[in-house]
Design an enzyme around this catalytic site. Structure first.
Site, PDB file in Angstrom:
ATOM      1  N   HIS A  50      -7.286  -0.254   1.553  1.00  0.00           N
ATOM      2  CA  HIS A  50      -6.771   0.991   0.994  1.00  0.00           C
ATOM      3  C   HIS A  50      -6.157   0.806  -0.392  1.00  0.00           C
ATOM      4  O   HIS A  50      -5.461   1.702  -0.872  1.00  0.00           O
ATOM      5  CB  HIS A  50      -5.725   1.572   1.948  1.00  0.00           C
ATOM      6  CG  HIS A  50      -6.199   1.687   3.359  1.00  0.00           C
ATOM      7  ND1 HIS A  50      -6.997   2.718   3.796  1.00  0.00           N
ATOM      8  CD2 HIS A  50      -6.025   0.870   4.441  1.00  0.00           C
ATOM      9  CE1 HIS A  50      -7.282   2.545   5.079  1.00  0.00           C
ATOM     10  NE2 HIS A  50      -6.697   1.438   5.493  1.00  0.00           N
ATOM     11  N   ASP A 104      -1.543  -6.991   3.493  1.00  0.00           N
ATOM     12  CA  ASP A 104      -1.802  -5.922   4.444  1.00  0.00           C
ATOM     13  C   ASP A 104      -2.646  -4.818   3.819  1.00  0.00           C
ATOM     14  O   ASP A 104      -2.473  -4.461   2.650  1.00  0.00           O
ATOM     15  CB  ASP A 104      -0.463  -5.334   4.918  1.00  0.00           C
ATOM     16  CG  ASP A 104      -0.632  -4.273   5.970  1.00  0.00           C
ATOM     17  OD1 ASP A 104      -1.089  -4.605   7.079  1.00  0.00           O
ATOM     18  OD2 ASP A 104      -0.311  -3.097   5.693  1.00  0.00           O
ATOM     19  N   ASP A 157      -8.266   5.578   0.012  1.00  0.00           N
ATOM     20  CA  ASP A 157      -7.075   5.097  -0.690  1.00  0.00           C
ATOM     21  C   ASP A 157      -5.824   5.435   0.125  1.00  0.00           C
ATOM     22  O   ASP A 157      -4.976   4.585   0.362  1.00  0.00           O
ATOM     23  CB  ASP A 157      -7.011   5.743  -2.073  1.00  0.00           C
ATOM     24  CG  ASP A 157      -5.798   5.327  -2.885  1.00  0.00           C
ATOM     25  OD1 ASP A 157      -5.113   4.363  -2.491  1.00  0.00           O
ATOM     26  OD2 ASP A 157      -5.536   5.956  -3.922  1.00  0.00           O
ATOM     27  N   GLU A 164      -6.229  -8.512   4.741  1.00  0.00           N
ATOM     28  CA  GLU A 164      -6.617  -7.787   5.945  1.00  0.00           C
ATOM     29  C   GLU A 164      -7.435  -6.566   5.537  1.00  0.00           C
ATOM     30  O   GLU A 164      -6.899  -5.559   5.084  1.00  0.00           O
ATOM     31  CB  GLU A 164      -5.376  -7.343   6.731  1.00  0.00           C
ATOM     32  CG  GLU A 164      -5.720  -6.592   8.010  1.00  0.00           C
ATOM     33  CD  GLU A 164      -5.082  -5.221   8.118  1.00  0.00           C
ATOM     34  OE1 GLU A 164      -5.269  -4.575   9.155  1.00  0.00           O
ATOM     35  OE2 GLU A 164      -4.398  -4.794   7.163  1.00  0.00           O
ATOM     36  N   ASN A 219       0.805  -1.217   0.000  1.00  0.00           N
ATOM     37  CA  ASN A 219       0.000   0.000   0.000  1.00  0.00           C
ATOM     38  C   ASN A 219       0.839   1.269   0.000  1.00  0.00           C
ATOM     39  O   ASN A 219       0.421   2.288  -0.541  1.00  0.00           O
ATOM     40  CB  ASN A 219      -0.908   0.015   1.233  1.00  0.00           C
ATOM     41  CG  ASN A 219      -1.766   1.261   1.289  1.00  0.00           C
ATOM     42  OD1 ASN A 219      -2.680   1.417   0.495  1.00  0.00           O
ATOM     43  ND2 ASN A 219      -1.472   2.156   2.220  1.00  0.00           N
TER      44      ASN A 219
END
Length: 499
Positions: free
Chosen positions: A240, A236, A199, A266, A106
């Site tokens: 987002h 992870d 995001d 997640e 991310n």
């Protein structure tokens, strides 16, 4: 041949010591974990973070540095060196323990060089609301990784690889800025409207609409698998990240690397199950998800004690709606005390919660490192005062794991009829000798639990004992296959055939 139950462990907690010995500790624990019935281990992020040897790995700096290069003040990571990591993974997989790597795609931080870029400032509570016109700032968005010097990949990340960031270096200003790049000046599409568009989370947010970024992340995961073979991915912060990216990327993983790679995402949203279901639909069931709503139920039940209606403990949970895609857990590194998502399960209720995830047929349970090994850490507040946290090992957990490994099989029948006492039976698998159990739990501090439950006529005349607590009094199953099973007030009991 009957299939044995699968069980994962999250083999770390946030405050593991930064001594560089974690990979070696893991390798040494492999025989113990296998003996408990653990079949897979989720390991922490193995690559270099912005704080070098102190980093937990979620503040990603260089995904190609697994503790090999002198970067961010150290060669090793918090958990050890690259070779120690490879050795530990090989020990685990050779022993039959599947390894899940933690993948953080991310964001990145710790860039070496600044660039002049165009941005718009946004309202942190509504990311779709811009609070400034397009303006030019200087920001740390160019990564050169000088310590690695192009080894494994010559790809250099710049502002075209990011959608947003949180610091304007020339203005010395902390804020959320949306980057204007060749792929637009808006955020990537998400499945939910939390904060307008969530995001952006932290650091430099990766721009997956950039084809060069997508190709680099495909090259990287292939390199990773060839360097450190793994069996599963823990993704992870998928909340987002554009789900369209994962659709493409996971198809690549399963086509070009291995179709058997298991994937767990997640998506942290504890009170809105429909959004998790929407995400599963958007990714066409390409990944399992952690059951955050079920964890929320556990935390609430532990706080409310006898005021909580145990009949509803599995309501509004992923394991009820999508049992094959639910990864169940009691706590993790994000929910433990002092963390930003702190919402832990109180110690008295942990045996109840673990019984609910380990001894039922639905879901893939994940045990938390701190509940098996304990955790001891402290934190300083703004006035310099220390707050000490101790999470003791859960004494019942090894026995609950053994119950899952050896006894918790066969047809399940539920007895969720009382707000303070619930139970269920597993009627055993003929292919697993001695299997079958009766589980009963109570949340009332002054009332013992008691339920008449049907084990089945195959158990008629059998004597059952409380495996979990070692109580001396046995329960006998009558000729119709029923027994009256009981537990202590606020307690849990698991009854199996007396051998």
């Amino acid at each position: 041949m009957s299939k044995r139950n699968k069980t994962l462990i999250q083999f770390f907690e946030w405050y593991c010591p930064a001594d560089g010995l974690h990979w070696q500790r893991f390798a040494g624990e492999v025989p113990f974990l296998i003996d408990l019935g653990i079949t897979g281990a989720w390991l922490p992020p193995a690559y270099k973070g912005t704080r070098g040897a102190e980093s937990e790995g979620y503040d990603v700096y260089d995904i190609y540095d697994l503790g090999e290069f002198d970067q961010k003040g150290s060669v090793r990571t918090k958990y050890g060196t690259k070779q120690q990591y490879i050795d530990a993974v090989n020990v685990a997989r050779k022993a039959g323990l599947k390894v899940y790597i933690d993948v953080v795609l991310n964001h990145m931080g710790g860039a070496e060089e600044k660039e002049k870029i165009k941005v718009r400032k946004v309202d942190p509570e509504n990311r779709l609301k811009f609070t400034s016109p397009v303006m030019e700032i200087e920001a740390f968005t160019k990564f050169t990784f000088p310590g690695r010097a192009g080894r494994y990949s010559k790809f250099q990340w710049d502002h075209q690889c990011f959608t947003g960031l949180d610091y304007a270096a020339d203005r010395k200003e902390n804020a959320i800025f949306s980057i204007v790049n060749d792929y637009g000046e808006d955020w990537e599409p998400m499945v939910h409207n939390e904060k307008g568009n969530f995001d952006y989370l932290i650091l430099n947010d990766i721009e997956t609409r950039n084809p060069a970024v997508r190709n680099e992340l495909k090259r990287w995961i292939r390199w990773y698998y060839e360097m450190v073979p793994f069996d599963g991915l823990r993704l992870d912060a998928v909340k987002h990240i554009n789900p369209a990216f994962f659709n493409e990327w996971l198809d690549y993983v399963r086509t070009e690397i291995s179709p058997e790679i298991d994937v767990i995402g997640e998506y942290w949203l504890s009170d809105d199950l429909p959004v998790l279901l929407k995400y599963i639909e958007a990714t066409n069931e390409r990944m399992k998800l952690f059951d955050a709503p079920l964890h929320h139920n556990f935390s609430q039940a532990s706080e409310l004690k006898q005021k909580y209606d145990l009949r509803s403990i599995l309501d509004v949970s992923l394991v009820t709606e999508k049992p094959n895609l639910a990864v169940t857990f009691v706590d993790n590194h994000d929910t433990q005390p002092l963390q930003s998502l702190e919402e832990f399960t109180e110690q008295w209720f942990k045996p109840h919660a673990y019984a609910l995830i380990l001894l039922r047929e639905a879901g893939l349970p994940c045990v938390f490192y701190a509940d098996l090994y304990g955790a001891d850490y402290c934190d300083k507040n703004s006035r310099g005062k220390k707050k000490t946290i101790k999470i003791p090992p859960l004494a019942e957990l090894p026995r609950l794991l053994q119950l899952r490994k050896d006894y918790s099989y066969g047809l399940q029948k539920d007895y969720f009829n009382d707000p303070h006492c619930i139970g269920w039976v597993r009627q055993g698998d003929p292919g697993i000798p001695g299997s079958g159990c009766a589980v009963i739990l109570s949340n009332h501090p002054k009332k013992k639990g008691k339920i008449r439950m049907e084990m089945g006529k195959a158990f008629a005349g059998k004597s059952f004992h409380d495996f979990l607590n070692g109580a001396s009094e046995n329960v006998f199953v009558d000729n119709d296959g029923y027994g009256e099973f009981h537990c202590d007030a606020s307690g849990v009991a698991v009854w199996v055939v007396q051998s």
